[in-house]
Design an enzyme around this catalytic site. Structure first.
Site, PDB file in Angstrom:
ATOM      1  N   GLN A 128     -26.159  13.030  22.713  1.00  0.00           N
ATOM      2  CA  GLN A 128     -27.149  13.420  21.711  1.00  0.00           C
ATOM      3  C   GLN A 128     -26.599  14.376  20.650  1.00  0.00           C
ATOM      4  OE1 GLN A 128     -30.557  13.238  25.139  1.00  0.00           O
ATOM      5  NE2 GLN A 128     -31.164  14.275  23.278  1.00  0.00           N
ATOM      6  N   HIS A 188     -28.443   9.811  17.860  1.00  0.00           N
ATOM      7  CA  HIS A 188     -28.190   9.812  19.301  1.00  0.00           C
ATOM      8  C   HIS A 188     -27.645   8.448  19.750  1.00  0.00           C
ATOM      9  CE1 HIS A 188     -30.186  13.554  19.439  1.00  0.00           C
ATOM     10  NE2 HIS A 188     -31.322  13.216  19.990  1.00  0.00           N
ATOM     11  N   ARG A 208     -41.794  32.982   7.308  1.00  0.00           N
ATOM     12  CA  ARG A 208     -40.414  33.115   6.823  1.00  0.00           C
ATOM     13  C   ARG A 208     -40.158  32.297   5.556  1.00  0.00           C
ATOM     14  NH1 ARG A 208     -39.827  32.986  12.462  1.00  0.00           N
ATOM     15  NH2 ARG A 208     -39.883  30.712  12.392  1.00  0.00           N
ATOM     16  N   SER A 209     -40.663  31.056   5.535  1.00  0.00           N
ATOM     17  CA  SER A 209     -40.389  30.191   4.371  1.00  0.00           C
ATOM     18  C   SER A 209     -41.569  30.097   3.417  1.00  0.00           C
ATOM     19  CB  SER A 209     -40.034  28.775   4.845  1.00  0.00           C
ATOM     20  OG  SER A 209     -38.881  28.772   5.611  1.00  0.00           O
ATOM     21  N   LYS A 219     -38.275  14.522  30.522  1.00  0.00           N
ATOM     22  CA  LYS A 219     -39.072  13.930  29.439  1.00  0.00           C
ATOM     23  C   LYS A 219     -38.755  12.447  29.303  1.00  0.00           C
ATOM     24  CE  LYS A 219     -38.740  17.944  26.449  1.00  0.00           C
ATOM     25  NZ  LYS A 219     -38.010  18.402  25.262  1.00  0.00           N
ATOM     26  N   ARG A 277     -47.602  15.439  25.097  1.00  0.00           N
ATOM     27  CA  ARG A 277     -47.135  14.064  25.364  1.00  0.00           C
ATOM     28  C   ARG A 277     -47.620  13.489  26.681  1.00  0.00           C
ATOM     29  NH1 ARG A 277     -41.032  15.229  23.719  1.00  0.00           N
ATOM     30  NH2 ARG A 277     -41.268  15.286  21.442  1.00  0.00           N
ATOM     31  N   CYS A 326     -37.142  12.179  20.991  1.00  0.00           N
ATOM     32  CA  CYS A 326     -36.251  11.316  20.194  1.00  0.00           C
ATOM     33  C   CYS A 326     -35.450  10.336  21.054  1.00  0.00           C
ATOM     34  CB  CYS A 326     -35.311  12.172  19.359  1.00  0.00           C
ATOM     35  SG  CYS A 326     -34.567  13.536  20.266  1.00  0.00           S
ATOM     36  N   VAL A 363     -36.804  18.171  10.917  1.00  0.00           N
ATOM     37  CA  VAL A 363     -37.653  16.970  10.966  1.00  0.00           C
ATOM     38  C   VAL A 363     -38.595  16.932   9.764  1.00  0.00           C
ATOM     39  CG1 VAL A 363     -39.446  15.749  12.275  1.00  0.00           C
ATOM     40  CG2 VAL A 363     -37.515  16.782  13.479  1.00  0.00           C
ATOM     41  N   THR A 374     -40.319  22.806   6.274  1.00  0.00           N
ATOM     42  CA  THR A 374     -38.986  23.309   5.896  1.00  0.00           C
ATOM     43  C   THR A 374     -37.937  23.069   6.992  1.00  0.00           C
ATOM     44  OG1 THR A 374     -39.696  25.445   6.760  1.00  0.00           O
ATOM     45  CG2 THR A 374     -39.857  25.123   4.373  1.00  0.00           C
TER      46      THR A 374
HETATM   47  P1  A2P Z   1     -39.760  28.377   8.848  1.00  0.00           P
HETATM   48  O1  A2P Z   1     -38.894  27.649   7.827  1.00  0.00           O
HETATM   49  O2  A2P Z   1     -40.692  29.318   8.176  1.00  0.00           O
HETATM   50  O3  A2P Z   1     -38.992  28.972   9.978  1.00  0.00           O
HETATM   51  P2  A2P Z   1     -36.148  23.678  12.581  1.00  0.00           P
HETATM   52  O4  A2P Z   1     -36.261  22.219  12.720  1.00  0.00           O
HETATM   53  O5  A2P Z   1     -35.076  24.050  11.637  1.00  0.00           O
HETATM   54  O6  A2P Z   1     -36.093  24.392  13.883  1.00  0.00           O
HETATM   55  O7  A2P Z   1     -37.534  24.166  11.831  1.00  0.00           O
HETATM   56  C1  A2P Z   1     -38.756  24.376  12.460  1.00  0.00           C
HETATM   57  C2  A2P Z   1     -39.905  24.318  11.449  1.00  0.00           C
HETATM   58  O8  A2P Z   1     -41.079  24.850  12.061  1.00  0.00           O
HETATM   59  C3  A2P Z   1     -39.679  25.145  10.186  1.00  0.00           C
HETATM   60  O9  A2P Z   1     -40.338  24.529   9.102  1.00  0.00           O
HETATM   61  C4  A2P Z   1     -40.365  26.459  10.553  1.00  0.00           C
HETATM   62  O10 A2P Z   1     -40.753  27.240   9.441  1.00  0.00           O
HETATM   63  C5  A2P Z   1     -41.579  25.919  11.266  1.00  0.00           C
HETATM   64  N1  A2P Z   1     -42.205  26.922  12.112  1.00  0.00           N
HETATM   65  C6  A2P Z   1     -41.657  27.624  13.124  1.00  0.00           C
HETATM   66  N2  A2P Z   1     -42.574  28.465  13.682  1.00  0.00           N
HETATM   67  C7  A2P Z   1     -43.724  28.282  13.004  1.00  0.00           C
HETATM   68  C8  A2P Z   1     -45.025  28.842  13.082  1.00  0.00           C
HETATM   69  N3  A2P Z   1     -45.350  29.767  13.993  1.00  0.00           N
HETATM   70  N4  A2P Z   1     -45.972  28.420  12.211  1.00  0.00           N
HETATM   71  C9  A2P Z   1     -45.669  27.479  11.281  1.00  0.00           C
HETATM   72  N5  A2P Z   1     -44.464  26.897  11.162  1.00  0.00           N
HETATM   73  C10 A2P Z   1     -43.498  27.298  12.000  1.00  0.00           C
END
Ligand code: A2P
Length: 336
Positions: A157, A244, A40-41, A215, A101, A130, A15, A12
């Site tokens: 960037q 970028h 969350r999602s 990096k 990395r 990136c 990337v 979600t």
């Molecule tokens: P979520 O949508 O539930 O927050 P962004 O590029 O917008 O920072 O998104 C980071 C991605 O990584 C989102 O899909 C987010 O899910 C996911 N994410 C962040 N923390 C975790 C976690 N602890 N376990 C699984 N996915 C995660």
């Protein structure tokens, strides 16, 4: 032909969402996809290849069902915790975070540069930063021909590299400017990114550099296989939504003819040369967004040194700088 099962972790996010688009375009022989996010999602519906998928919360038993491959784009902490679990269940992980990395047992791969390093993996293959990816695509053919001895990076960037919070900061800055409102909440950056260039990407280190700069230096050395290469960098966040741009100053061991440099770049994999400055033809971020190649222009001799050039390198940091590069690695794994 074998069909594969793929997990996308962080599906979600900025990337992850682009990775799904690239997967739809590439049509790889994968017949099962599972999309993971944080709690969350979870439960969110995603339309993918004409089907509806429900996003699942990533948990410790998520990999029990057996995956061939996983693409992780959910930050370093998630990668550190869950990718060893995935590997222990027989899954090969392509990791977009910086967690592994510089681990000497983990190949750091840009297929146009070092695709054969993929074979040396022990279950995890790291996708570089990136800004490093687009730089090394341009540097590799030049290094092969003229032997690079020093690099000076200056980057410009885009906010998409800072995830959805970075994009919100620029959107909120623009709308508050247009609405004449004085203040808005900053979600990502320490100053408004609208109307500012911030010489600050990732955290500051004790030596005065940022982690992003470190990096670029370390990852370039690892990918080019030149651990002692002299490199310095200044990385800057600019009020651009996506793609970028980089000014790269390169010094060579060998002498060169500028026309040969241009031909070398034109004939190299993954590069489009846009170098007709008299007709304003040079790469710009908005026109490169959505593309998978690395665009190179403003190719010119650096008259201040014996054998050096300056180039301007632009690429979509979410596609070639992250999602596309990861999926190119996946494609290589499938083909191998
Ligand atoms: P979520 O949508 O539930 O927050 P962004 O590029 O917008 O920072 O998104 C980071 C991605 O990584 C989102 O899909 C987010 O899910 C996911 N994410 C962040 N923390 C975790 C976690 N602890 N376990 C699984 N996915 C995660």
């Amino acid at each position: 032909m074998k069909n594969y099962k793929l997990a996308v972790v962080g599906a979600t996010g900025v990337v992850g969402t682009t990775a799904l688009k690239v997967l739809e375009e590439k049509k790889l022989p994968i017949n099962e996809y599972v999309f993971f996010s944080s709690y969350r999602s979870s439960g969110k519906k995603i339309e993918f290849m004409g089907k509806e998928y429900t996003v699942q919360e990533l948990k410790e038993d998520s990999f029990d069902k057996g995956f061939d491959f996983a693409i992780f784009s959910a930050g370093g902490e998630t990668s550190k915790k869950y990718s060893p679990i995935a590997v222990s269940k027989g899954c090969i992980v392509i990791d977009n975070s910086s967690a592994f990395r510089m681990d000497e047992n983990v190949p750091l791969v840009v297929p146009e540069v070092n695709r054969n390093d993929i074979l040396k993996n022990n279950g995890i293959i790291a996708n570089p930063n990136c800004s490093t990816i687009q730089a090394v695509v341009a540097l590799k053919p030049l290094d092969d021909k003229y032997n690079i001895k020093r690099i000076v990076y200056s980057t410009y960037q885009a906010v998409s590299g800072a995830g959805s919070k970075g994009i919100h900061d620029l959107e909120n800055g623009i709308s508050s400017y247009l609405n004449n409102s004085k203040s808005y909440n900053l979600e990502k950056f320490p100053y408004p990114i609208f109307n500012n260039c911030l010489p600050h990407i990732d955290v500051f280190l004790d030596n005065g550099y940022t982690k992003e700069e470190e990096k670029m230096i370390n990852e370039t050395r690892k990918i080019l296989g030149k651990p002692d290469l002299k490199i310095t960098a200044t990385t800057v966040r600019v009020p651009v939504f996506n793609s970028h741009s980089e000014s790269i100053n390169i010094e060579f061991e060998k002498d060169f003819d500028i026309k040969d440099v241009l031909n070398t770049l034109k004939n190299a994999p993954g590069i489009i040369v846009q170098n007709n400055p008299n007709s304003n033809d040079y790469p710009v971020s908005s026109l490169v967004s959505g593309k998978d190649k690395v665009y190179v222009g403003r190719v010119r001799r650096d008259y201040s040194v014996e054998s050096g050039i300056n180039i301007w390198v632009v690429a979509d940091n979410i596609r070639k700088g992250a999602a596309t590069n990861a999926i190119q690695i996946l494609e290589e794994l499938i083909n191998k």
